[in-house]
Scaffold this motif. Sequence first.
Motif, PDB file in Angstrom:
ATOM      1  N   GLN A  48      12.452   7.491   2.204  1.00 32.52           N
ATOM      2  CA  GLN A  48      13.125   8.766   1.939  1.00 32.52           C
ATOM      3  C   GLN A  48      13.257   9.517   3.259  1.00 32.52           C
ATOM      4  O   GLN A  48      12.266   9.819   3.907  1.00 32.52           O
ATOM      5  N   TYR A  49      14.505   9.767   3.659  1.00 38.80           N
ATOM      6  CA  TYR A  49      14.794  10.357   4.968  1.00 38.80           C
ATOM      7  C   TYR A  49      14.157   9.470   6.045  1.00 38.80           C
ATOM      8  O   TYR A  49      14.393   8.261   6.044  1.00 38.80           O
ATOM      9  N   ASP A  50      13.346  10.053   6.917  1.00 35.88           N
ATOM     10  CA  ASP A  50      12.688   9.257   7.946  1.00 35.88           C
ATOM     11  C   ASP A  50      11.234   8.959   7.588  1.00 35.88           C
ATOM     12  O   ASP A  50      10.418   8.626   8.448  1.00 35.88           O
ATOM     13  N   VAL A  51      10.905   9.069   6.307  1.00 34.80           N
ATOM     14  CA  VAL A  51       9.538   8.810   5.839  1.00 34.80           C
ATOM     15  C   VAL A  51       9.485   7.484   5.101  1.00 34.80           C
ATOM     16  O   VAL A  51      10.285   7.244   4.193  1.00 34.80           O
ATOM     17  N   LYS A  52       8.563   6.644   5.523  1.00 37.41           N
ATOM     18  CA  LYS A  52       8.291   5.408   4.787  1.00 37.41           C
ATOM     19  C   LYS A  52       6.973   5.578   4.051  1.00 37.41           C
ATOM     20  O   LYS A  52       5.916   5.747   4.669  1.00 37.41           O
ATOM     21  N   LEU A  53       7.047   5.557   2.739  1.00 39.75           N
ATOM     22  CA  LEU A  53       5.853   5.568   1.904  1.00 39.75           C
ATOM     23  C   LEU A  53       5.460   4.129   1.618  1.00 39.75           C
ATOM     24  O   LEU A  53       6.277   3.335   1.149  1.00 39.75           O
ATOM     25  N   GLN A  54       4.212   3.796   1.930  1.00 39.71           N
ATOM     26  CA  GLN A  54       3.673   2.479   1.622  1.00 39.71           C
ATOM     27  C   GLN A  54       2.484   2.660   0.685  1.00 39.71           C
ATOM     28  O   GLN A  54       1.609   3.493   0.929  1.00 39.71           O
ATOM     29  N   ILE A  55       2.471   1.885  -0.381  1.00 37.68           N
ATOM     30  CA  ILE A  55       1.439   2.007  -1.410  1.00 37.68           C
ATOM     31  C   ILE A  55       0.715   0.680  -1.551  1.00 37.68           C
ATOM     32  O   ILE A  55       1.345  -0.366  -1.705  1.00 37.68           O
ATOM     33  N   ALA A  56      -0.604   0.716  -1.496  1.00 37.42           N
ATOM     34  CA  ALA A  56      -1.424  -0.469  -1.734  1.00 37.42           C
ATOM     35  C   ALA A  56      -2.279  -0.225  -2.968  1.00 37.42           C
ATOM     36  O   ALA A  56      -2.856   0.850  -3.128  1.00 37.42           O
ATOM     37  N   GLY A  57      -2.360  -1.218  -3.854  1.00 31.83           N
ATOM     38  CA  GLY A  57      -3.191  -1.118  -5.036  1.00 31.83           C
ATOM     39  C   GLY A  57      -2.525  -0.373  -6.173  1.00 31.83           C
ATOM     40  O   GLY A  57      -1.347   0.000  -6.105  1.00 31.83           O
ATOM     41  N   LEU A  58      -3.290  -0.154  -7.240  1.00 31.57           N
ATOM     42  CA  LEU A  58      -2.828   0.575  -8.420  1.00 31.57           C
ATOM     43  C   LEU A  58      -3.778   1.734  -8.667  1.00 31.57           C
ATOM     44  O   LEU A  58      -4.990   1.545  -8.738  1.00 31.57           O
ATOM     45  N   ASN A  59      -3.236   2.943  -8.811  1.00 30.22           N
ATOM     46  CA  ASN A  59      -4.108   4.115  -8.946  1.00 30.22           C
ATOM     47  C   ASN A  59      -4.504   4.411 -10.385  1.00 30.22           C
ATOM     48  O   ASN A  59      -5.129   5.438 -10.655  1.00 30.22           O
ATOM     49  N   THR A  60      -4.169   3.539 -11.318  1.00 31.07           N
ATOM     50  CA  THR A  60      -4.472   3.768 -12.728  1.00 31.07           C
ATOM     51  C   THR A  60      -5.960   4.035 -12.933  1.00 31.07           C
ATOM     52  O   THR A  60      -6.807   3.251 -12.517  1.00 31.07           O
ATOM     53  N   GLY A  61      -6.284   5.162 -13.566  1.00 37.90           N
ATOM     54  CA  GLY A  61      -7.669   5.500 -13.865  1.00 37.90           C
ATOM     55  C   GLY A  61      -8.382   6.254 -12.770  1.00 37.90           C
ATOM     56  O   GLY A  61      -9.600   6.484 -12.864  1.00 37.90           O
ATOM     57  N   TYR A  62      -7.681   6.699 -11.740  1.00 40.94           N
ATOM     58  CA  TYR A  62      -8.380   7.399 -10.647  1.00 40.94           C
ATOM     59  C   TYR A  62      -8.881   8.755 -11.137  1.00 40.94           C
ATOM     60  O   TYR A  62      -8.301   9.381 -12.018  1.00 40.94           O
ATOM     61  N   ASP A  63      -9.994   9.211 -10.557  1.00 40.98           N
ATOM     62  CA  ASP A  63     -10.513  10.536 -10.892  1.00 40.98           C
ATOM     63  C   ASP A  63     -10.631  11.448  -9.681  1.00 40.98           C
ATOM     64  O   ASP A  63     -11.040  12.592  -9.790  1.00 40.98           O
ATOM     65  N   ARG A  64     -10.272  10.898  -8.503  1.00 41.60           N
ATOM     66  CA  ARG A  64     -10.296  11.731  -7.306  1.00 41.60           C
ATOM     67  C   ARG A  64      -9.302  11.192  -6.298  1.00 41.60           C
ATOM     68  O   ARG A  64      -9.199   9.974  -6.108  1.00 41.60           O
ATOM     69  N   ALA A  65      -8.579  12.098  -5.665  1.00 44.50           N
ATOM     70  CA  ALA A  65      -7.635  11.722  -4.614  1.00 44.50           C
ATOM     71  C   ALA A  65      -7.991  12.487  -3.348  1.00 44.50           C
ATOM     72  O   ALA A  65      -8.108  13.714  -3.373  1.00 44.50           O
ATOM     73  N   ILE A  66      -8.209  11.763  -2.270  1.00 47.42           N
ATOM     74  CA  ILE A  66      -8.607  12.369  -0.996  1.00 47.42           C
ATOM     75  C   ILE A  66      -7.435  12.285  -0.022  1.00 47.42           C
ATOM     76  O   ILE A  66      -6.895  11.198   0.219  1.00 47.42           O
ATOM     77  N   VAL A  67      -7.057  13.419   0.544  1.00 42.43           N
ATOM     78  CA  VAL A  67      -5.977  13.470   1.516  1.00 42.43           C
ATOM     79  C   VAL A  67      -6.554  13.339   2.915  1.00 42.43           C
ATOM     80  O   VAL A  67      -7.510  14.034   3.272  1.00 42.43           O
ATOM     81  N   ARG A  68      -5.967  12.447   3.697  1.00 45.87           N
ATOM     82  CA  ARG A  68      -6.405  12.244   5.071  1.00 45.87           C
ATOM     83  C   ARG A  68      -5.195  12.436   5.992  1.00 45.87           C
ATOM     84  O   ARG A  68      -4.160  11.788   5.820  1.00 45.87           O
ATOM     85  N   ALA A  69      -5.325  13.347   6.939  1.00 41.77           N
ATOM     86  CA  ALA A  69      -4.240  13.599   7.877  1.00 41.77           C
ATOM     87  C   ALA A  69      -4.067  12.406   8.797  1.00 41.77           C
ATOM     88  O   ALA A  69      -5.034  11.764   9.213  1.00 41.77           O
ATOM     89  N   GLY A  70      -2.810  12.107   9.114  1.00 41.23           N
ATOM     90  CA  GLY A  70      -2.523  11.021  10.035  1.00 41.23           C
ATOM     91  C   GLY A  70      -2.623  11.471  11.480  1.00 41.23           C
ATOM     92  O   GLY A  70      -2.898  12.636  11.772  1.00 41.23           O
ATOM     93  N   ALA A  71      -2.384  10.537  12.388  1.00 39.43           N
ATOM     94  CA  ALA A  71      -2.525  10.835  13.812  1.00 39.43           C
ATOM     95  C   ALA A  71      -1.402  11.724  14.326  1.00 39.43           C
ATOM     96  O   ALA A  71      -1.564  12.431  15.325  1.00 39.43           O
ATOM     97  N   ARG A  72      -0.240  11.695  13.655  1.00 39.69           N
ATOM     98  CA  ARG A  72       0.899  12.486  14.096  1.00 39.69           C
ATOM     99  C   ARG A  72       1.264  13.525  13.037  1.00 39.69           C
ATOM    100  O   ARG A  72       0.955  13.357  11.864  1.00 39.69           O
ATOM    101  N   ALA A  73       1.920  14.561  13.480  1.00 37.28           N
ATOM    102  CA  ALA A  73       2.334  15.622  12.556  1.00 37.28           C
ATOM    103  C   ALA A  73       3.225  15.050  11.466  1.00 37.28           C
ATOM    104  O   ALA A  73       4.096  14.216  11.736  1.00 37.28           O
ATOM    105  N   GLY A  74       2.996  15.488  10.237  1.00 38.25           N
ATOM    106  CA  GLY A  74       3.819  15.036   9.125  1.00 38.25           C
ATOM    107  C   GLY A  74       3.402  13.710   8.533  1.00 38.25           C
ATOM    108  O   GLY A  74       4.054  13.223   7.606  1.00 38.25           O
TER     109      GLY A  74
END
Length: 403
Positions: free
Chosen positions: A323-349
């Motif tokens: 989407q635009y200049d963003v590549k979303l890559q997904i590994a695994g299946l999140n079915t049943g998750y109870d917590r999501a942790i956001v981790r900032a990347g090395a570059r802005a955005g």
Amino acid sequence: MNGHIVIGAGQAGAALVAKLRQADPDTPITLIGEEPVPPYQRPPLSKKYLMGEMELERLYLRPESFYTDQRITLRLGTRVASIDRQAKVVVLHDGERLPYDTLALTTGSTPRMLPAAIGGALRGVYPVRSLAHIDLMAGDFAPDTRCLIVGGGYIGLEAAAVAASRGLKVVLVEAMDRILQRVASAETSDYFRALHSSHGVDIREGTGLERLTGDTRVSGAVLTDGTTLDVDFVIVGIGIAPDITLAEEAGLQIENGIRVDARSCTSDPSIFAAGDCASFPHGATRIRLESVPNAIEQADVAALNMAGQQADYGAKPWFWSDQYDVKLQIAGLNTGYDRAIVRAGARAGTQSVWYFCGADLLAVDAMNDPRAYMIGKRMIEAGKSPPLDAVADPETDLKSLMA
């Protein structure tokens, strides 16, 4: 010898016949497809192809000469009417009967459409699934054209990105509380909402489509909150359904798609299935995956078993979205998750979202962060789960978590 027949000339069908010819050099192979063109890639359809950045021939998974060289008979523009399992015959729409020794169903999926009662049959209302769909809508992609997108999943968001990039005026409606609600965390939704808003897309969540208006062609829309919109065309991105019609009419077992075992075999030992249309065992559950990697890998397993070898399918789910200049890559299946942790990347955005169930890592969404994606993918496939606080700490070297 009657040979192998494969019904469905998409990604899975193309992968299956290629692998089958490698595994079985001599038996006749026939690939049947409803569309008049050879098997092609679908992901670039609504992006590079629609943007005019990819020619038709580059969409093809293989040149047409490949099938001739490999002695694979292509039956394009051909619709199958039924399968006679007792006689082991595929019946075409014109009445021709093709006998088989083994048969594979790679019929894929069909887009969910808006009901005709609310204007779904009007001209200018397009799904996003096939080459024909994209060719029909291409003429509407002109600057300042008003586009309504129904559905805030990945299909709708990818279409919105292309439309906004072309200078169209885009409104996207999502009936659920937030975009991507069925497939991603609120944190991933927040990231993509902000991304699209920064490109001028008007996203309206918790708002559905009541009806489309127009005589023969769509000209407006009424939303469930009472808002009326003037629109020039509509893109429908409300999901897809497995194409199980032939299998169901033939009496094969159905369970969220055509039910297959670990060897891609259906309830009929002579018939196999792979790709979007097939549900298969995955651990203690049964799943159906709508992705290019699954289509290829499951088709390869089906081909080996059709050739008399013994192979089991162990899915390692991964997906992507551009989407635009963003590549979303997904590994695994999140079915049943109870917590999501956001981790900032090395570059802005850039960032990643790590899904846990208790202490177990289930999946990772990585936005322009291929390092997080690759490390998360390796952990998931190895059955490793990093400490949650270490993932959350931006000072943690992700690679060290593999130890």
